[in-house]
Write an enzyme that holds these catalytic residues in place. Structure first.
Site, PDB file in Angstrom:
ATOM      1  CB  ALA A   1      37.019  52.283  44.909  1.00 37.90           C
ATOM      2  NE  ARG A   2      42.263  54.950  41.454  1.00 39.04           N
ATOM      3  CZ  ARG A   2      41.277  55.466  40.719  1.00 39.04           C
ATOM      4  NH1 ARG A   2      40.182  54.748  40.494  1.00 39.04           N
ATOM      5  NH2 ARG A   2      41.378  56.675  40.191  1.00 39.04           N
TER       6      ARG A   2
ATOM      7  CD  GLU B   1      43.053  48.762  37.402  1.00 37.70           C
ATOM      8  OE1 GLU B   1      43.281  49.867  36.864  1.00 37.70           O
ATOM      9  OE2 GLU B   1      42.113  48.589  38.206  1.00 37.70           O
TER      10      GLU B   1
ATOM     11  CG  HIS C   1      39.773  51.131  36.374  1.00 34.84           C
ATOM     12  ND1 HIS C   1      40.835  51.328  37.210  1.00 34.84           N
ATOM     13  CD2 HIS C   1      38.837  52.033  36.758  1.00 34.84           C
ATOM     14  CE1 HIS C   1      40.561  52.302  38.067  1.00 34.84           C
ATOM     15  NE2 HIS C   1      39.338  52.739  37.808  1.00 34.84           N
TER      16      HIS C   1
END
Length: 324
Positions: free
Chosen positions: A246-247, A276, A297
């Site tokens: 998700a995050r 990231e 990601h």
């Protein structure tokens, strides 16, 4: 530049069509989506001479991964809409947009299946110790007697966040693994997912206590930041698997490192990180546990997802502008 993304040809020497709206693309997009966009818009790309004037002139933006800050918004007197590839809009200052009534148009659902398939890939890889085996095998042969894994058939999959991605994850695990599904969402109606047999939990803790595999599918907000921290992780089964696609920030990464070092949990699969892309300097301690798999990601990093989500961003922006 991401695989499958190529620079569009320069607009130097190209005439604009006064019957079309103009959009400034802050990022590169899949060429199929750009070709489609150019049938609807005059598209100004980052390498075009006119691009340097985007803050002064842009009425519409297309964004993939760039930040659009409050200062950016303040310097865009003509901006009315932003088309965002993907569901996440945390890189766009939503407060500044709301103050100016600038519409943010994202693409929920366009990459749901692709992200869900990565969730399953991470869960399987962690369950079977793939990183541990391949890492050790690079040094010397690994006797199969030293390998151990978990079977996912008929396990309990806990899902927090019952949107498009969570629904796809539930469907794959239910259909492919005969899994038991327990799900929690504070905002979805009680009759969500009527076609997927599942238990609707009344709290996050209920999901955590039951889950063999925990999969997170909520946005990063003040409410969800550090939602899964030390007490929650220690409250899970000792051989549970945590998946976050998700995050970054929903799982407290320091606490996850601590819990794994204590021998609790089977492992974790992370496609999202607070930093990231993740690097060894920040995540070396976490990655010492060979049953942790990190990816940068890549949930939507498939050709199908890139075309679908970029095209949806173009269409959403065009339909919104034509209705103004």
């Amino acid at each position: 530049m991401a695989p499958g993304i190529i620079e569009a040809p320069s607009s130097a020497g190209r005439s604009t069509d006064s019957s079309k709206p103009t959009v400034y693309a802050l990022d590169t997009f899949h060429p199929t989506a750009i070709s489609h966009a150019e049938t609807l818009f005059n598209v100004i790309h980052p390498h075009d001479e006119e691009f340097k004037n985007w803050r002064q002139n842009a009425r519409a933006l297309l964004v993939r991964g760039s930040y659009v800050t409050a200062d950016d918004i303040a310097s865009c007197p003509n901006l009315v809409a932003i088309g965002k590839q993907g569901v996440g809009i945390d890189k766009i200052n939503q407060e500044a947009c709301a103050e100016r009534n600038i519409k943010i148009l994202n693409t929920p659902g366009a990459n749901a299946r692709d992200v869900a398939e990565l969730v399953v890939a991470l869960a399987l890889s962690v369950a079977r110790g793939i990183r541990s085996i391949t890492t050790r095998q690079m040094v010397k042969p690994v006797p199969k007697e030293t390998c151990n894994g978990l079977t996912l058939h008929q396990r309990t999959v806990g899902i927090i966040g019952m949107g498009n991605i969570g629904k796809n994850v539930a469907g794959i695990f239910r259909g492919g693994f005969d899994a038991k599904i327990i799900a929690y969402d504070a905002y979805m109606p009680d009759n969500a997912w009527p076609h997927i047999p599942h238990t609707r939990a009344t709290s996050i803790d209920e999901v955590l206590a039951s889950a063999d595999i925990l999969s997170l599918h909520v946005p990063l907000t003040g409410e969800t930041r550090n939602m899964i921290s030390y007490p929650q992780l220690r409250g899970m089964k000792s051989d549970a698997i945590v998946i976050n696609a998700a995050r970054g920030g929903i799982v407290n990464e320091a606490d996850l490192t601590t819990v794994l070092s204590e021998g609790h949990l089977w492992g974790a699969g992370l496609d999202c990180h607070e930093q990231e892309p993740p690097n060894h300097e920040k995540y070396g301690a976490l990655w010492e546990n060979l049953n942790v798999i990190s990816t940068p990601h890549i949930g939507a990093a498939t050709t199908r997802a890139q075309v679908a989500s970029a095209t949806a961003a173009v269409d959403n922006l065009y339909y919104y502008l034509t209705e103004l």
